[in-house]
Enzyme design. Structure first.
Site, PDB file in Angstrom:
ATOM      1  N   LEU A 283       0.832  -1.195   0.000  1.00 26.52           N
ATOM      2  CA  LEU A 283       0.000   0.000   0.000  1.00 26.52           C
ATOM      3  C   LEU A 283       0.870   1.250   0.000  1.00 26.52           C
ATOM      4  O   LEU A 283       1.855   1.333   0.734  1.00 26.52           O
ATOM      5  CB  LEU A 283      -0.885  -0.008   1.249  1.00 26.52           C
ATOM      6  N   HIS A 284       0.526   2.228  -0.819  1.00 21.93           N
ATOM      7  CA  HIS A 284       1.261   3.494  -0.813  1.00 21.93           C
ATOM      8  C   HIS A 284       0.328   4.628  -1.224  1.00 21.93           C
ATOM      9  O   HIS A 284      -0.490   4.483  -2.122  1.00 21.93           O
ATOM     10  CB  HIS A 284       2.486   3.447  -1.729  1.00 21.93           C
ATOM     11  N   MET A 285       0.463   5.729  -0.532  1.00 19.35           N
ATOM     12  CA  MET A 285      -0.347   6.912  -0.803  1.00 19.35           C
ATOM     13  C   MET A 285       0.484   7.926  -1.589  1.00 19.35           C
ATOM     14  O   MET A 285       1.601   8.264  -1.200  1.00 19.35           O
ATOM     15  CB  MET A 285      -0.828   7.548   0.507  1.00 19.35           C
TER      16      MET A 285
END
Length: 407
Positions: free
Chosen positions: A362-364
């Protein structure tokens, strides 16, 4: 005498057109319908000024050569001296024998033309976001403050769906507002920002032609979603509540891949395992809970990734207990934005996630909205950050709060 930047007055042979016309013609000009507009995308969008002036002046020249009516004038009104000089220089270079009154360049406030120049601009142009939001730059904020909440409500009523890049979206100014009563402004064209091409000016001119003639202008918009049909986001996030919960629980048990293993889709894992081994040119900062890195192929001037060190492959694995994690990622992103804005206050930012990630973990994304980058090469790159396949962090927060999973 028109107010112009001092350097234009000193170096330009481009004379004040109003100084040479007769009193009779000045009376006739009271019936002229005017379109006032700023230097589009060069302030908030940070589009190169010289290129903007070249494109803008060329389109304006083509437009005036194709429409020789005497009942309208185009006026660029700005306070940015660099933009004024660029447009003035380019226009003098290419205008040939076109009437000086047809396109004028003035140093002033677009919302105070009657007070500053003694003329009314019945139609004005301001920039908005692709989501039709008004408070994007100084001019649009001034309009919003002058008219109040009725204006965004009218925008939402007329254009409930996201806008198309380069299109114009006319909106009426209420008759009892100060802009209409004091300045005679009837409509403003809300231009979709972060775009600059001939289409940017052509749509503005075409809308003006229709409106000044008393006709309606029907801009293109995105297709309206059928409420009975699932959105692309819902279709892509097809896992059920139960499967989402199970996958999130299993993620707690899964170890990160070994450093350097697993192929290109696992390239983010090493940053989570040993961020201290990477140079500062790659890792912005890190702590026990997250790592912030520079996107290797940035799609804008500022483009970073905020990555949790806890193993979560994508947003589909999130559940309600991860809400605090998302809030912490958001806080990290806001800290980045504050620092970046200290360097360049004009930059706008978004924080969010791709519906379908190309990389595991997951990465924003924290990305500035100028979209100026040599890595922004095709429509796919543009769409990945400007359509429903990019979800703002607030939307992810809301879904987790309300339903406990992303679907």
């Amino acid at each position: 005498m028109d107010k112009r930047p001092s350097d234009i007055q000193q170096t330009s042979s481009f004379p004040d057109p109003l100084a040479r016309i007769s009193k009779r013609k000045k009376e006739e000009r009271k019936q002229v319908i005017r379109l006032g507009f700023p230097s589009i995308s060069t302030s908030f969008g940070e589009f190169p000024i010289d290129t903007a002036a070249e494109i803008g002046c060329e389109v304006i020249k083509e437009f005036l050569n194709s429409h020789n009516e005497t009942d309208f004038e185009l006026i660029l009104i700005e306070k940015d001296t660099k933009a004024l000089n660029a447009f003035d220089s380019k226009w003098r270079e290419i205008k040939n024998d076109l009437d000086d009154l047809k396109f004028q360049i003035k140093n002033g406030n677009l919302l105070q033309t009657k007070d500053e120049f003694g003329i009314e601009c019945r139609f004005i142009v301001a920039e908005i976001t692709w989501r039709m939001k008004l408070n994007t730059n100084h001019l649009s904020k001034q309009i919003l403050n002058a008219v109040g909440s009725r204006l965004p409500e009218e925008v939402k009523r007329l254009y409930p769906n996201p806008g198309i890049v380069g299109e114009a979206y006319p909106v009426s100014i209420p008759n009892d507002s100060i802009l209409h009563k004091d300045e005679g402004i009837e409509k403003f064209h809300s231009k979709k920002q972060k775009s600059y091409s001939k289409k940017t000016y052509n749509s503005m001119m075409n809308a003006f032609l229709e409106l000044k003639s008393g006709r309606e202008y029907h801009p293109a918009t995105t297709k309206k979603e059928n409420p009975q049909v699932k959105s692309a986001f819902d279709i892509l996030m097809k896992s059920s509540s139960q499967s989402s919960t199970n996958s999130s629980e299993s993620s707690l048990k899964r170890p990160l891949p070994k450093l350097g293993g697993g192929g290109w889709t696992n390239v983010l894992f090493p940053y989570c395992q040993k961020p201290e081994t990477f140079p500062k040119s790659e890792v912005y900062c890190y702590d026990d809970e997250s790592v912030i890195i520079y996107d290797k192929y940035p799609k804008a001037k500022k483009h970073l990734l905020v990555i949790p060190r806890k193993r979560i492959d994508n947003i589909e694995e999130l559940k309600k207990q991860d809400l605090e994690l998302i809030k912490k990622l958001k806080e990290k992103g806001q800290e980045i934005i504050e620092k970046m804005k200290q360097e360049n206050p004009k930059l706008g930012f978004r924080m969010g996630f791709h519906v379908i990630q190309s990389l595991k973990q997951l990465h924003m994304h924290v990305i500035s909205q100028d979209f100026i980058s040599s890595y922004l090469k095709n429509k796919k790159h543009w769409n990945s950050f400007t359509t429903e396949f990019f979800k703002d962090v607030e939307e992810i927060e809301k879904k987790l709060e309300e339903q406990g999973y992303i679907k």
